[in-house]
Design an enzyme around this catalytic site. Structure first.
Site, PDB file in Angstrom:
ATOM      1  N   LYS A  95      48.190  39.871  10.495  1.00 47.86           N
ATOM      2  CA  LYS A  95      47.797  39.048  11.650  1.00 47.86           C
ATOM      3  C   LYS A  95      47.047  37.794  11.211  1.00 47.86           C
ATOM      4  O   LYS A  95      47.290  36.714  11.722  1.00 47.86           O
ATOM      5  CB  LYS A  95      46.860  39.829  12.599  1.00 47.86           C
ATOM      6  CG  LYS A  95      47.468  41.059  13.222  1.00 47.86           C
ATOM      7  CD  LYS A  95      46.537  41.670  14.257  1.00 47.86           C
ATOM      8  CE  LYS A  95      45.207  42.164  13.696  1.00 47.86           C
ATOM      9  NZ  LYS A  95      45.307  43.361  12.839  1.00 47.86           N
ATOM     10  N   ARG A 155      40.924  44.780  21.515  1.00 44.97           N
ATOM     11  CA  ARG A 155      41.285  45.956  20.723  1.00 44.97           C
ATOM     12  C   ARG A 155      41.240  47.224  21.548  1.00 44.97           C
ATOM     13  O   ARG A 155      41.552  48.300  21.046  1.00 44.97           O
ATOM     14  CB  ARG A 155      40.284  46.097  19.598  1.00 44.97           C
ATOM     15  CG  ARG A 155      40.859  45.969  18.194  1.00 44.97           C
ATOM     16  CD  ARG A 155      39.657  46.042  17.281  1.00 44.97           C
ATOM     17  NE  ARG A 155      39.931  46.235  15.913  1.00 44.97           N
ATOM     18  CZ  ARG A 155      40.016  45.255  15.012  1.00 44.97           C
ATOM     19  NH1 ARG A 155      39.947  44.010  15.382  1.00 44.97           N
ATOM     20  NH2 ARG A 155      40.179  45.541  13.748  1.00 44.97           N
ATOM     21  N   ARG A 200      36.475  43.114   0.822  1.00 40.03           N
ATOM     22  CA  ARG A 200      35.657  43.497   1.968  1.00 40.03           C
ATOM     23  C   ARG A 200      35.027  44.870   1.792  1.00 40.03           C
ATOM     24  O   ARG A 200      35.639  45.783   1.255  1.00 40.03           O
ATOM     25  CB  ARG A 200      36.536  43.510   3.220  1.00 40.03           C
ATOM     26  CG  ARG A 200      36.771  42.140   3.778  1.00 40.03           C
ATOM     27  CD  ARG A 200      37.874  42.137   4.793  1.00 40.03           C
ATOM     28  NE  ARG A 200      37.796  43.255   5.738  1.00 40.03           N
ATOM     29  CZ  ARG A 200      38.587  43.370   6.790  1.00 40.03           C
ATOM     30  NH1 ARG A 200      39.495  42.451   7.027  1.00 40.03           N
ATOM     31  NH2 ARG A 200      38.479  44.391   7.596  1.00 40.03           N
ATOM     32  N   ARG A 256      40.145  53.025  10.293  1.00 43.00           N
ATOM     33  CA  ARG A 256      40.496  51.841  11.082  1.00 43.00           C
ATOM     34  C   ARG A 256      41.888  51.994  11.669  1.00 43.00           C
ATOM     35  O   ARG A 256      42.155  51.589  12.795  1.00 43.00           O
ATOM     36  CB  ARG A 256      40.413  50.586  10.217  1.00 43.00           C
ATOM     37  CG  ARG A 256      38.975  50.057  10.145  1.00 43.00           C
ATOM     38  CD  ARG A 256      38.694  49.305   8.876  1.00 43.00           C
ATOM     39  NE  ARG A 256      39.506  48.132   8.671  1.00 43.00           N
ATOM     40  CZ  ARG A 256      39.678  47.559   7.476  1.00 43.00           C
ATOM     41  NH1 ARG A 256      39.089  48.057   6.406  1.00 43.00           N
ATOM     42  NH2 ARG A 256      40.422  46.492   7.363  1.00 43.00           N
ATOM     43  N   ARG A 302      45.455  47.774  -0.884  1.00 44.18           N
ATOM     44  CA  ARG A 302      44.226  47.041  -0.589  1.00 44.18           C
ATOM     45  C   ARG A 302      43.014  47.820  -1.097  1.00 44.18           C
ATOM     46  O   ARG A 302      42.075  47.252  -1.622  1.00 44.18           O
ATOM     47  CB  ARG A 302      44.101  46.834   0.920  1.00 44.18           C
ATOM     48  CG  ARG A 302      44.295  45.382   1.334  1.00 44.18           C
ATOM     49  CD  ARG A 302      44.589  45.266   2.794  1.00 44.18           C
ATOM     50  NE  ARG A 302      43.383  45.042   3.574  1.00 44.18           N
ATOM     51  CZ  ARG A 302      43.402  44.632   4.845  1.00 44.18           C
ATOM     52  NH1 ARG A 302      44.557  44.404   5.442  1.00 44.18           N
ATOM     53  NH2 ARG A 302      42.297  44.462   5.503  1.00 44.18           N
TER      54      ARG A 302
HETATM   55  P1  ADP Z   1      41.229  44.988  10.405  1.00 41.86           P
HETATM   56  O1  ADP Z   1      41.586  44.420   9.071  1.00 41.86           O
HETATM   57  O2  ADP Z   1      40.957  46.467  10.351  1.00 41.86           O
HETATM   58  O3  ADP Z   1      42.185  44.593  11.468  1.00 41.86           O
HETATM   59  P2  ADP Z   1      39.073  43.164  11.342  1.00 41.86           P
HETATM   60  O4  ADP Z   1      38.738  42.233  10.243  1.00 41.86           O
HETATM   61  O5  ADP Z   1      39.807  42.613  12.519  1.00 41.86           O
HETATM   62  O6  ADP Z   1      39.779  44.445  10.743  1.00 41.86           O
HETATM   63  O7  ADP Z   1      37.715  43.840  11.889  1.00 41.86           O
HETATM   64  C1  ADP Z   1      36.817  44.499  11.017  1.00 41.86           C
HETATM   65  C2  ADP Z   1      35.864  45.383  11.796  1.00 41.86           C
HETATM   66  O8  ADP Z   1      35.142  44.607  12.756  1.00 41.86           O
HETATM   67  C3  ADP Z   1      36.517  46.497  12.620  1.00 41.86           C
HETATM   68  O9  ADP Z   1      36.785  47.643  11.856  1.00 41.86           O
HETATM   69  C4  ADP Z   1      35.441  46.738  13.693  1.00 41.86           C
HETATM   70  O10 ADP Z   1      34.355  47.483  13.189  1.00 41.86           O
HETATM   71  C5  ADP Z   1      34.933  45.326  13.968  1.00 41.86           C
HETATM   72  N1  ADP Z   1      35.691  44.659  15.064  1.00 41.86           N
HETATM   73  C6  ADP Z   1      36.426  43.504  14.964  1.00 41.86           C
HETATM   74  N2  ADP Z   1      36.987  43.186  16.145  1.00 41.86           N
HETATM   75  C7  ADP Z   1      36.613  44.143  17.016  1.00 41.86           C
HETATM   76  C8  ADP Z   1      36.875  44.392  18.391  1.00 41.86           C
HETATM   77  N3  ADP Z   1      37.653  43.573  19.126  1.00 41.86           N
HETATM   78  N4  ADP Z   1      36.330  45.501  18.959  1.00 41.86           N
HETATM   79  C9  ADP Z   1      35.539  46.333  18.266  1.00 41.86           C
HETATM   80  N5  ADP Z   1      35.264  46.175  16.962  1.00 41.86           N
HETATM   81  C10 ADP Z   1      35.784  45.090  16.329  1.00 41.86           C
END
Ligand code: ADP
Length: 202
Positions: free
Chosen positions: A13, A88, A135, A146, A125
């Site tokens: 994404k 989400r 990260r 996740r 990863r």
């Molecule tokens: P991923 O690579 O898992 O898609 P992101 O970088 O988008 O992860 O997000 C990392 C973390 O930030 C998530 O695991 C969550 O803890 C938090 N987070 C990000 N966006 C949201 C959201 N819309 N609702 C709840 N938690 C979020």
């Protein structure tokens, strides 16, 4: 251009969101990036979300929705945005609808990847975890968590947006360029099918 990108962690994404933001001159709003910078800055919000993020759990809906509301109210988002990582959950999607009011979304693009490929990407990863710049939440256990959160909380958004006629599903295992072209073609089709008045401000 008001776009949402949906898809599991590791679907690509962020890569597509960045490209689309440049192409359409709108901000790329990644809630993960926003939260990570708050954690880094050790702000009040950062301290509040740090442990959840490390554990691979979702931050609570009200907290993240108010972060996004504030960001969307900034002038650079007036002409649109590419949302990556938000909404989400169904509650977040409802909150977003409330904030956008009569401004409609252009489309919701879902990058689909089958579980086997996803786990392979996740393991790759995770193997990099530990090296500089990786990260804190990119380790095998957290990534699985996740992914589980995605399946339980985020997958239902697919039906939510399909119901609104906004969903466009794409094979996320295609190359970055192929996916980009497929998205561009779809956006061109949408523009062509809209009366010009509806395109104002995009
Ligand atoms: P991923 O690579 O898992 O898609 P992101 O970088 O988008 O992860 O997000 C990392 C973390 O930030 C998530 O695991 C969550 O803890 C938090 N987070 C990000 N966006 C949201 C959201 N819309 N609702 C709840 N938690 C979020």
């Amino acid at each position: 251009m008001r776009l949402i990108l949906l898809g599991p962690p590791g679907a690509g994404k962020g890569t597509q969101a960045k490209r689309l933001a440049e192409r359409h001159q709108v901000p790329h709003l990644s809630t993960g990036d926003i939260l990570r910078s708050e954690v880094k800055a050790a702000s009040e919000l950062g301290r509040q979300v740090d442990s959840k993020m490390r554990a691979g759990e979702l931050v609570d809906d009200d907290t993240i929705s108010s972060v996004v509301d504030r960001r969307l109210a900034q002038p650079d988002a007036a002409n649109g945005f590419i949302l990556d990582g938000y909404p989400r959950t169904i509650r977040q999607a409802n909150a977003l609808e409330g904030v956008l009011g009569s401004q409609s979304l252009t489309a919701v693009v879902e990058l689909m990847i089958d579980e086997e490929e996803l786990f392979a990407r996740i393991e790759a990863r995770a193997r990099e975890a530990g090296s500089a710049g990786v990260r804190a939440d990119d380790n095998s256990g957290t990534l699985r968590k996740r992914l589980a959160a995605f399946i339980k909380e985020t997958q239902p958004l697919s039906a939510f947006y399909k119901h609104r006629g906004l969903l466009f599903k794409i094979d996320g295992s295609a190359s970055v360029e192929e996916i980009a072209t497929t998205i561009d073609d779809h956006l061109t089709d949408i523009r062509a099918s809209q009366p010009s008045a509806a395109r104002k401000g995009e």
